[in-house]
Design a protein around this motif. Sequence first.
Motif, short mmCIF file in Angstrom:
data_model
loop_
_atom_site.label_atom_id
_atom_site.label_comp_id
_atom_site.label_asym_id
_atom_site.label_seq_id
_atom_site.Cartn_x
_atom_site.Cartn_y
_atom_site.Cartn_z
N ASP A 19 0.79 -1.17 0.02
CA ASP A 19 -0.14 -0.06 0.00
C ASP A 19 0.83 1.28 -0.08
O ASP A 19 1.54 1.57 -1.10
CB ASP A 19 -1.12 -0.02 1.19
CG ASP A 19 -2.06 1.01 1.06
OD1 ASP A 19 -2.37 1.44 0.00
OD2 ASP A 19 -2.64 1.28 2.13
N SER A 20 1.01 2.00 1.01
CA SER A 20 1.74 3.13 0.97
C SER A 20 3.01 3.19 1.68
O SER A 20 3.80 4.05 1.59
CB SER A 20 0.90 4.26 1.74
OG SER A 20 0.67 3.80 3.17
N VAL A 21 3.57 1.78 1.82
CA VAL A 21 4.97 1.77 2.28
C VAL A 21 5.57 0.76 1.23
O VAL A 21 5.04 -0.32 0.83
CB VAL A 21 4.95 0.84 3.75
CG1 VAL A 21 6.60 0.85 4.43
CG2 VAL A 21 4.00 1.82 4.73
N GLN A 53 1.33 6.06 -4.82
CA GLN A 53 0.40 6.13 -3.33
C GLN A 53 1.68 5.66 -2.35
O GLN A 53 1.22 6.05 -1.25
CB GLN A 53 -0.64 4.86 -3.15
CG GLN A 53 0.12 3.43 -3.25
CD GLN A 53 0.35 2.60 -4.49
OE1 GLN A 53 0.42 3.31 -5.37
NE2 GLN A 53 0.52 1.42 -4.25
N VAL A 54 2.71 5.53 -2.56
CA VAL A 54 3.90 5.22 -1.69
C VAL A 54 4.20 6.63 -0.95
O VAL A 54 4.49 7.63 -1.52
CB VAL A 54 5.01 4.56 -2.17
CG1 VAL A 54 6.28 4.49 -1.18
CG2 VAL A 54 4.86 3.14 -2.55
N ARG A 55 4.24 6.53 0.41
CA ARG A 55 4.38 7.41 1.27
C ARG A 55 5.66 7.29 1.97
O ARG A 55 6.51 8.28 2.17
CB ARG A 55 3.56 8.06 2.28
CG ARG A 55 2.24 8.52 1.55
CD ARG A 55 0.88 8.79 2.75
NE ARG A 55 1.48 9.58 3.71
CZ ARG A 55 0.77 10.09 4.78
NH1 ARG A 55 -0.24 9.31 5.11
NH2 ARG A 55 1.24 10.87 5.64
N ASP A 115 8.29 13.94 -1.63
CA ASP A 115 6.98 13.11 -1.57
C ASP A 115 7.12 12.02 -0.87
O ASP A 115 6.32 11.28 -0.59
CB ASP A 115 6.41 12.76 -3.09
CG ASP A 115 7.42 12.00 -3.68
OD1 ASP A 115 8.52 12.32 -3.69
OD2 ASP A 115 6.87 11.27 -4.67
N LEU A 116 8.32 11.59 -0.42
CA LEU A 116 8.45 10.43 0.37
C LEU A 116 9.22 10.78 1.64
O LEU A 116 10.00 11.76 1.90
CB LEU A 116 9.47 9.55 -0.55
CG LEU A 116 9.09 8.99 -1.72
CD1 LEU A 116 10.14 8.13 -2.40
CD2 LEU A 116 7.95 8.21 -1.66
N LEU A 218 2.69 7.94 8.98
CA LEU A 218 1.54 7.63 8.07
C LEU A 218 0.27 8.51 8.67
O LEU A 218 -0.63 8.71 7.83
CB LEU A 218 1.37 6.35 7.85
CG LEU A 218 2.32 5.58 6.96
CD1 LEU A 218 2.01 3.95 6.80
CD2 LEU A 218 2.42 6.15 5.49
N ARG A 222 -1.01 13.46 4.07
CA ARG A 222 0.29 13.22 3.11
C ARG A 222 0.80 14.88 2.85
O ARG A 222 1.94 15.25 2.70
CB ARG A 222 0.02 12.47 2.10
CG ARG A 222 1.36 12.48 1.27
CD ARG A 222 1.07 11.33 0.12
NE ARG A 222 2.48 11.06 -0.67
CZ ARG A 222 2.61 10.34 -1.71
NH1 ARG A 222 1.53 9.44 -2.10
NH2 ARG A 222 3.68 10.02 -1.89
#
Length: 263
Positions: A19-21, A53-55, A115-116, A218, A222
Amino acid sequence: MPDAKILLERDGVRLAVDDSVAHITLCNPAKRNAQSPALWRALTEAGRLLPGQVRVVVLRGEGVSFSAGLDRQAFTPEGFDGEPSFLDLARGSEDGLDAAISGYQDAFSWWRRTDLITVAAVQGHAIGAGFQLALACDLRVCADDVQFAMRETSLGLVPDLTGTKPLVELVGYGRALEICATGRFVRADEAERTGLANLVVPAADLDAAVGDLVAALLAPPRDAVIETKALLRTAAAHTETEQYAAERAAQGRRLRDLAGVGE
């Protein structure tokens, strides 16, 4: 055509996205995750493959060490299969050598994207290129057996994989010079005291501590995190007036977004 992730793993890098990781793992524990140009290309490609979608990206090294640094085979006459040795590169043109090193640096520079948030989970040895890869990340969670060292000067070289700027920013010029010039080990207590490590935990607790940090990263929206990271990254280079203006502009964007202005 082979799957891109299979090609990455062939060169010592494993990529998994939940997912976001994203989880990026150096996966050559038999060589203590020693680094090579092929591994650097794989790290660069891993950054390109991250879905939108990766944060948070978590970087690990499989086995007892995060990374023992550059594979010394790079300095042998034969080098690595299919590419010139560092000695051959040095005998070529200055432009060619500069371009080659610039390409290597790509593997270390993308971790600072605004963005990360990037987190290095570091255990055991993080030497030379391994130290610089940990420094490339925004945050470092370290096991209590961690040993950082910048050994390039002992080889007659300099740290050239983007590590000098974050090292000075974290520990100051004098300590950074001493660490690099002597090549000594920086162990867990000093790493935590000087800011190299955000957190030091027993080795058995490393994954759990990283998991807790990821969950906390998270939790906020974001866009607020992206704007905050961008502000902090420019703060040292800006004058007070420039930074105040950047803060106002960023907050204006956030308030307009929360108010639904422009939708």
